[in-house]
Design an enzyme around this catalytic site. Structure first.
Site, PDB file in Angstrom:
ATOM      1  N   GLU A  18      37.211  38.096  41.841  1.00 46.07           N
ATOM      2  CA  GLU A  18      35.909  37.668  42.378  1.00 46.07           C
ATOM      3  C   GLU A  18      34.898  37.260  41.317  1.00 46.07           C
ATOM      4  O   GLU A  18      33.889  37.948  41.102  1.00 46.07           O
ATOM      5  CB  GLU A  18      35.302  38.785  43.239  1.00 46.07           C
ATOM      6  CG  GLU A  18      36.116  39.110  44.470  1.00 46.07           C
ATOM      7  CD  GLU A  18      35.380  40.042  45.433  1.00 46.07           C
ATOM      8  OE1 GLU A  18      34.253  40.470  45.112  1.00 46.07           O
ATOM      9  OE2 GLU A  18      35.927  40.323  46.495  1.00 46.07           O
TER      10      GLU A  18
ATOM     11  N   GLU B 155      42.226  41.154  49.301  1.00 47.70           N
ATOM     12  CA  GLU B 155      41.406  42.321  49.666  1.00 47.70           C
ATOM     13  C   GLU B 155      40.788  42.089  51.031  1.00 47.70           C
ATOM     14  O   GLU B 155      40.271  41.002  51.300  1.00 47.70           O
ATOM     15  CB  GLU B 155      40.233  42.543  48.690  1.00 47.70           C
ATOM     16  CG  GLU B 155      40.579  43.163  47.384  1.00 47.70           C
ATOM     17  CD  GLU B 155      39.338  43.440  46.528  1.00 47.70           C
ATOM     18  OE1 GLU B 155      38.224  43.587  47.083  1.00 47.70           O
ATOM     19  OE2 GLU B 155      39.498  43.509  45.306  1.00 47.70           O
TER      20      GLU B 155
HETATM   21  C1  GAL Z   1      35.228  43.734  46.342  1.00 41.88           C
HETATM   22  C2  GAL Z   1      35.708  44.264  45.011  1.00 41.88           C
HETATM   23  C3  GAL Z   1      36.375  45.590  45.127  1.00 41.88           C
HETATM   24  C4  GAL Z   1      35.749  46.522  46.145  1.00 41.88           C
HETATM   25  C5  GAL Z   1      35.408  45.813  47.437  1.00 41.88           C
HETATM   26  C6  GAL Z   1      34.673  46.644  48.456  1.00 41.88           C
HETATM   27  O1  GAL Z   1      34.230  42.793  46.156  1.00 41.88           O
HETATM   28  O2  GAL Z   1      36.619  43.376  44.434  1.00 41.88           O
HETATM   29  O3  GAL Z   1      36.463  46.142  43.849  1.00 41.88           O
HETATM   30  O4  GAL Z   1      34.762  47.275  45.635  1.00 41.88           O
HETATM   31  O5  GAL Z   1      34.646  44.674  47.160  1.00 41.88           O
HETATM   32  O6  GAL Z   1      33.317  46.570  48.284  1.00 41.88           O
END
Ligand code: GAL
Length: 451
Positions: A173, A362
């Site tokens: 990200e 994710e």
């Molecule tokens: C994403 C990040 C993760 C995690 C997730 C939940 O942006 O890559 O490390 O924290 O959000 O907030």
């Protein structure tokens, strides 16, 4: 929808659909100062900035450094086929460049070997926001030397682990860490303003493509990706002003990094901020260098954003209309829950014709989990996964580029400026005893993935 009327399971997806669970080093490893590890920007930021909500730090986190074998067993037991983790740069190069820390190198060999032995395919992220602090003192992502520093780190990882690890993600990200850490000052390293943001954006875009090229050079048969945070952006009303505001937000949130990666340069569309970015970085000279032909794009999605015009917000003249104001379903952090938007944003990314493959690297949700008599009955999270996987299933039938899905995340962990109170895990962690308890959503996943 509840767990009892679950309509799909992994069996409804194609055989080769990739199911994984994602983590990151700074959020789980702990062991911040042992076996020669150097400090990262997050170690220092958590202690000095006063910006972590529960005043916590990353010193011990989930103690994954010591408990990885047990934790991998849990991931395996839940039925996942892929384990995504990141390499802590300062664990293997304590000063960012130069001296290699053999104990750190060994840790990741052990972790990878353990994954392979359990039949968990490792997907490795090279940079998940924890820059060596020594490099931050030299300017971090705002320094043009970062491309050189990062390249050396990537080469080292590829040479060490490239025989065993074939699946790589270069950066996690880029928009999140450059905006939060180099524009708004609410993530490490706590820098603010366009003078930090612009060089950080440009150098990150350059490093991301260069990282891809290095992996391609060194690792035989590599499957190379990088990940982007994406959110469907919706105008609050159909007014021209709200639509213009949504368009600017879309450029910043969704297009800023993927377009240079695809060889399109930074987006513009008449957005003066982008002119300024192009002008200060002379980005048009580097279109080719910012481009790399990634094998897959990692889409990371947590929420959509509704936007309206605002003349008081400088530069983008846009502001979010918060979910609480619109009274829509929300997670424990007040983020809107909307599976249709999840579907829409993946479609949007898939529509870029030179995106070859997509993995949702994710997706998940934070809720205010409580452990009662050893049970965490997180029905809201089960509903979240149920609706999102139903949307994913629909997309899977329509979109051949979609290849996999990784749940965020295995363990409750250090959630950046939220500290430890924001729980996203399939496994509940008691941060005092380090006891792990599989949540009901974890068991839901086990049933979902069962062959
Ligand atoms: C994403 C990040 C993760 C995690 C997730 C939940 O942006 O890559 O490390 O924290 O959000 O907030």
């Amino acid at each position: 929808m509840t767990s009892s009327n679950k309509i799909i399971s992994a069996k409804d997806f194609s055989e080769d659909f990739i199911w994984g669970v994602a983590t990151s080093a700074p959020q789980i490893e702990g062991a911040y100062n042992v076996d020669g590890r150097g400090l990262s920007t997050w170690d220092v930021f958590a202690k000095r900035s006063g910006k972590i909500k529960d005043k916590s730090n990353l010193n011990h986190a989930c103690n994954f450094y010591y408990r990885y074998k047990d934790d991998l067993l849990i991931a395996k037991g839940l039925g996942f086929k892929v384990f995504r983790f990141s390499i802590s740069w300062s664990r293997i190069l304590p000063d960012g460049t130069g001296k290699v820390n053999q104990a750190g190198i060994k840790f990741y060999h052990n972790l990878i070997d353990e994954c392979l032995q359990l039949g968990l395919t490792p997907y490795v992220t090279l940079f998940h926001w924890d820059l060596p602090y020594t490099l931050q003192k030299e300017g971090g992502w705002t320094s043009h030397f970062i491309v050189k520093w990062f390249s050396k780190f990537v080469k080292l990882c590829c040479k060490e682990y490239g025989n065993k690890v074939k699946n790589w993600m270069v950066i996690n990200e880029p928009m999140s860490f450059t905006a939060l850490g180099y524009m708004l000052g609410i993530h490490a390293p706590g820098k603010k303003g366009l003078n930090n943001f612009f060089p950080a954006v440009f150098n990150t875009a350059m490093a991301q493509a260069e990282g891809g090229r290095i992996i391609r050079d060194i690792v035989d048969n590599a499957n190379i990706g990088t990940t982007f945070s994406c959110s469907e952006i919706k105008p609050y009303t159909n007014s021209e002003l709200d639509i213009a505001a949504a368009n600017k937000m879309d450029i910043l949130i969704n297009r800023l990094f993927i377009e240079p990666t695809l060889g399109l340069g930074f987006p513009n569309d008449g957005f003066a901020l982008m002119d300024k970015l192009n002008f200060t970085t002379k980005a048009w000279r580097y279109i080719e260098k910012m481009q790399f032909d990634f094998d897959f794009i990692g889409v990371q999605n947590y929420f959509p954003i509704t936007v309206k015009h605002s003349s008081i917000i400088p530069i983008i003249n846009a502001m979010e209309v918060k979910p609480s104001k619109r009274k829509v379903p929300q997670n424990g952090l007040g983020w809107e829950i909307n599976a249709d938007s999840f579907y829409n944003i993946i479609r949007k990314i898939a529509a870029y014709h030179n995106v070859k493959n997509i993995i949702v690297t994710e997706n998940g949700a934070c809720f205010n989990d409580k452990i009662v008599n050893g049970v965490v009955n997180d029905t809201e999270r089960i509903n979240y996964f149920n609706t999102h996987l139903t949307a994913l299933h629909k997309l899977h039938k329509e979109e051949p580029k979609l290849k996999g899905y990784f749940a965020w995340t295995l363990l409750d962990n250090f959630e950046w400026s939220e500290g430890y109170k924001a729980r996203f895990g399939l496994v509940y962690v008691d941060f005092i005893t380090q006891l792990r308890t599989i949540k009901q959503s974890g068991y839901w996943w086990r049933d979902f993935l069962k062959k």
